[in-house]
Structures are given as C-alpha cells and as structure tokens.
Enzyme design. Structure first.
Site, PDB file in Angstrom:
ATOM      1  N   GLU A  63      -6.003 -10.944  -1.150  1.00  0.00           N
ATOM      2  CA  GLU A  63      -6.799 -10.759   0.076  1.00  0.00           C
ATOM      3  C   GLU A  63      -8.290 -10.784  -0.247  1.00  0.00           C
ATOM      4  O   GLU A  63      -9.068  -9.951   0.219  1.00  0.00           O
ATOM      5  CB  GLU A  63      -6.426  -9.419   0.751  1.00  0.00           C
ATOM      6  N   GLU A  71       0.791  -1.247   0.000  1.00  0.00           N
ATOM      7  CA  GLU A  71       0.000   0.000   0.000  1.00  0.00           C
ATOM      8  C   GLU A  71       0.819   1.290   0.000  1.00  0.00           C
ATOM      9  O   GLU A  71       0.597   2.162   0.826  1.00  0.00           O
ATOM     10  CB  GLU A  71      -0.954  -0.020   1.196  1.00  0.00           C
TER      11      GLU A  71
HETATM   12  C1  XIL Z   1      -6.153  -6.492   8.537  1.00  0.00           C
HETATM   13  C2  XIL Z   1      -6.357  -7.659   9.479  1.00  0.00           C
HETATM   14  O1  XIL Z   1      -7.199  -8.602   8.845  1.00  0.00           O
HETATM   15  C3  XIL Z   1      -6.973  -7.189  10.793  1.00  0.00           C
HETATM   16  O2  XIL Z   1      -7.033  -8.268  11.723  1.00  0.00           O
HETATM   17  C4  XIL Z   1      -6.147  -6.044  11.363  1.00  0.00           C
HETATM   18  O3  XIL Z   1      -6.783  -5.538  12.506  1.00  0.00           O
HETATM   19  C5  XIL Z   1      -5.976  -4.938  10.343  1.00  0.00           C
HETATM   20  O4  XIL Z   1      -5.405  -5.465   9.163  1.00  0.00           O
HETATM   21  N1  XIL Z   1      -5.075  -4.830   3.834  1.00  0.00           N
HETATM   22  C6  XIL Z   1      -3.997  -5.561   4.280  1.00  0.00           C
HETATM   23  C7  XIL Z   1      -4.155  -6.429   5.454  1.00  0.00           C
HETATM   24  O5  XIL Z   1      -2.946  -5.573   3.609  1.00  0.00           O
HETATM   25  O6  XIL Z   1      -2.953  -6.566   6.185  1.00  0.00           O
HETATM   26  C8  XIL Z   1      -5.276  -5.962   6.366  1.00  0.00           C
HETATM   27  O7  XIL Z   1      -5.428  -6.923   7.402  1.00  0.00           O
HETATM   28  C9  XIL Z   1      -6.539  -5.757   5.579  1.00  0.00           C
HETATM   29  C10 XIL Z   1      -6.335  -4.715   4.501  1.00  0.00           C
END
Ligand code: XIL
Length: 362
Positions: free
Chosen positions: A257, A152
């Site tokens: 994701e 990101e």
């Molecule tokens: C999220 C996790 O799922 C949560 O448990 C945590 O509180 C916050 O982060 N993009 C990403 C991930 O790259 O690392 C994030 O994961 C969700 C959005």
C-alpha cells in the site's frame, strides 16, 4: 559529402528510436523482471469510467488491488446478502489487461458491516467468520491470484490487537482464517498484511504470528508491509531488516500500500480509526506544492526502490495505494479535505519527479 549525410541520417534515426523507447518505458515494463507493480483502484476505475485513467492503469501497472469493494461492509453487507458486482468486475479487468488481482481483504476489524459488529454470541460470530471466508474465497477460486487473508491483527508492541475477532474467536483466529481460505481456494496465494510491521516490535509480533500459522501446518505464502510512509522519514534500515527476516521464514515479501505522504500529522502508521481535527495550517499546499518538496519525495522514492531492487529475489510485488495524487486516500485521512501529493502521478495523471527518479534506476 554524401557519406557524411548518410551517417548523420543513420545517427538521427538511431537517436529517435532510442528516445522513443525510453519515453515509452512504463513502470510495468521497466520492472518486469524484478517484481509486479500494482495500484489500488476504486469503483470508478474498476468500471473504467475515465478513459485517461483506464489507459494509465493498463500501461503502467501489472497488478491491481480493490481499494474498498472487497471489504466486508461492501461485499457482505447482511447475513445472507453478498454484493459481488464490482468484485466480479475487477477480476474481469485483471484478465483483460493481464494484471494480477490481489483480494483485499477477507478478515479485518475495520469497515465491517453493522450486522457483524452487533453479533453477540461467540458461536454465531464463528458461523459468520466461517461463511464469510468460505463464500467469498470459493467464489474467486481459480480466478484470483492472491488474498490478503488477514489485515492488521497486531498492535504496535507486537501483541494481538483487541479486535472483535480476538474477543469472540480467541488467539487462533488468524491461523483459522488461513486454514479456511486454503480449503476454499487451494490454488490462491495467501498473505498476512499490516502497517508498521517493518518496525522492530511489531515485526517480532508478526514473525511470531507467521510461525504460529506455519507450526499448525497451515499454508501462508507471503507477508505484506503496507508502506504508508512520510517524506523524510522512510525507515530504510527497518524495511531492509524486515525483508530479510520475513524472507528467512520462507515467505514472499510485498510492499502492498505504498505512498509517501507530504503533509504534516502527529503520529505514524496507518490506523484508519486515528483522525485529527481539520485546520488550514495543516493543509499548506492546497494551491500547489513547491518543486523542491517533490524533488525530496523523489529522493525518498529512489532510495526505497534501490532497496527493493537490491532484494528483488525476495520481493514479488510493490503496490501503490492509488494510481495518482487526486485519488489518494491521504486527501481525506487522517484529516478530511486536504490536498496531498503522495504518489508517482499528479492530478492530471502526469508523471512526477518521483516517477522519473524511479525509472532512472533502470
Ligand atoms: C482505506 C481506503 O483507501 C479508504 O478509501 C477507506 O475510506 C479507508 O480504507 N490500510 C488498509 C487499507 O489496509 O484498506 C486502507 O484503505 C488504508 C490503510
């Protein structure tokens, strides 16, 4: 008469065998020749605290990503303090279950420990940055399949995000991160990961970022499109254009994701810093979700996977952000305390219509 009976028995046995084979088909076996099927897993799942969850993981998935435990605030909480316990365990779990492990993530502006956010001097920050990557990447050299080296780094318009990394290290920090990771862990695949990087402007920025790394003679192997999408709004056209564009740069493409959110919110994307106030009207399915909505979700998932299969020569992994609905981060983000239904398995770990819709493509 006897002959008929014999034929009927043979037919019945064939039927039983075929249905057993179909019933036992799992995601990981069904898509074996296409791409890896991954899941993000939390600390308790890494430790296999629940037998049913451990079985679900082992049977259905061929790749794992730690949901939180390799993020800076957990793995590197103080200047000279590292906490490798759970990270070591996810590597061991991957080996045991023949699942590829993707490290998530070396450099990200979120979930940074307080000490890192408080570093004032640019040179001290550079030391932090270098040691963080060196220490973690070299520990898992030869053991981890891949790293999300940077997560990101871009804004929605494709410009560089004004993060602490940009502020303290300047525009080249992404290239530097890949250079350091390559040196510390030469055999590991190295990826850039982001959300909304299927959208045209952000995609353009992502392409420029990748070209910059490549022009510097530094290795980057793939790009992750996070894939936090919403029911009825999956941007299939933009996703396909992006798969083609990233592949044209010589990169592997991954969906890293994936989830399809079922509840309302007032923005797109997945910036974890974005939150909305809690309100019962925004949590309509706390007691259960109408089947029609799960059917709609199944259609979205089927369309997505049709696209992924069409580009199976470019896509190497599709990872869900969680194994089942009960575990999803979308129960707590962007609004706390909701009941969401974004994944392929329900809270009892049973397959949902979306699972069957995807399996029906094979
Ligand atoms: C999220 C996790 O799922 C949560 O448990 C945590 O509180 C916050 O982060 N993009 C990403 C991930 O790259 O690392 C994030 O994961 C969700 C959005």
């Amino acid at each position: 008469m006897k002959k008929n009976l014999f034929i009927n028995v043979i037919l019945a046995l064939t039927f039983i065998c075929i249905s057993a084979t179909i019933a036992h088909k799992t995601l990981r076996s069904a898509f074996k020749k296409d791409f890896l099927i991954g899941a993000a897993i939390n600390a308790s799942q890494i430790e296999e605290k629940n037998d049913a969850e451990a079985t679900l993981l082992r049977e259905q998935f061929s790749a794992i990503t730690p949901e939180n435990i390799m993020k800076a605030e957990v793995i590197h909480p103080g200047w000279d303090r590292y906490n490798f316990t759970l990270a070591d365990k996810i590597i061991a779990l991957g080996e045991k279950n023949h699942m590829v492990v993707n490290g998530h993530t070396l450099i990200w502006h979120s979930q940074l420990p307080l000490f890192a956010r408080q570093i004032q001097q640019a040179d001290s920050f550079r030391t932090y940055f270098t040691e963080h990557i060196n220490t973690i990447a070299s520990r898992y050299k030869g053991k981890i399949y891949s790293w999300d080296v940077v997560n990101e780094a871009l804004n929605e318009d494709g410009t560089m995000r004004k993060s602490v990394f940009l502020e303290k290290l300047g525009n080249d920090f992404v290239t530097e991160a890949f250079r350091l990771a390559e040196k510390a862990s030469p055999g590991t695949e190295l990826y850039y990961n982001d959300y909304n990087n299927e959208q045209p402007k952000k995609r353009e920025g992502c392409i420029n970022l990748i070209k910059k790394i490549q022009d510097a003679g530094v290795r980057i192997d793939g790009v992750g499109i996070q894939g936090h999408w919403q029911k009825g709004k999956v941007p299939l056209k933009e996703i396909e254009e992006s798969i083609l564009a990233y592949h044209a740069l010589g990169l592997k493409v991954m969906i890293t994701e994936l989830d399809i959110e079922m509840l309302p919110r007032n923005f797109d994307g997945a910036d974890v810093a974005n939150r909305q106030a809690s309100n019962p009207a925004l949590n309509p399915y706390a007691a259960g979700i109408p089947d029609q909505l799960l059917q709609d979700q199944a259609t979205d998932y089927a369309n997505l996977f049709k696209l992924f299969l069409k580009h199976r020569d470019k896509i190497t992994r599709v990872t869900f952000w969680g194994m089942h609905d009960g575990q999803s981060w979308l129960n707590g983000w962007p609004i706390r305390g909701r009941t969401n239904y974004p994944l392929l398995f329900d809270r009892a770990f049973s397959p949902k219509p979306a699972f069957h819709a995807i399996m029906a493509l094979k």
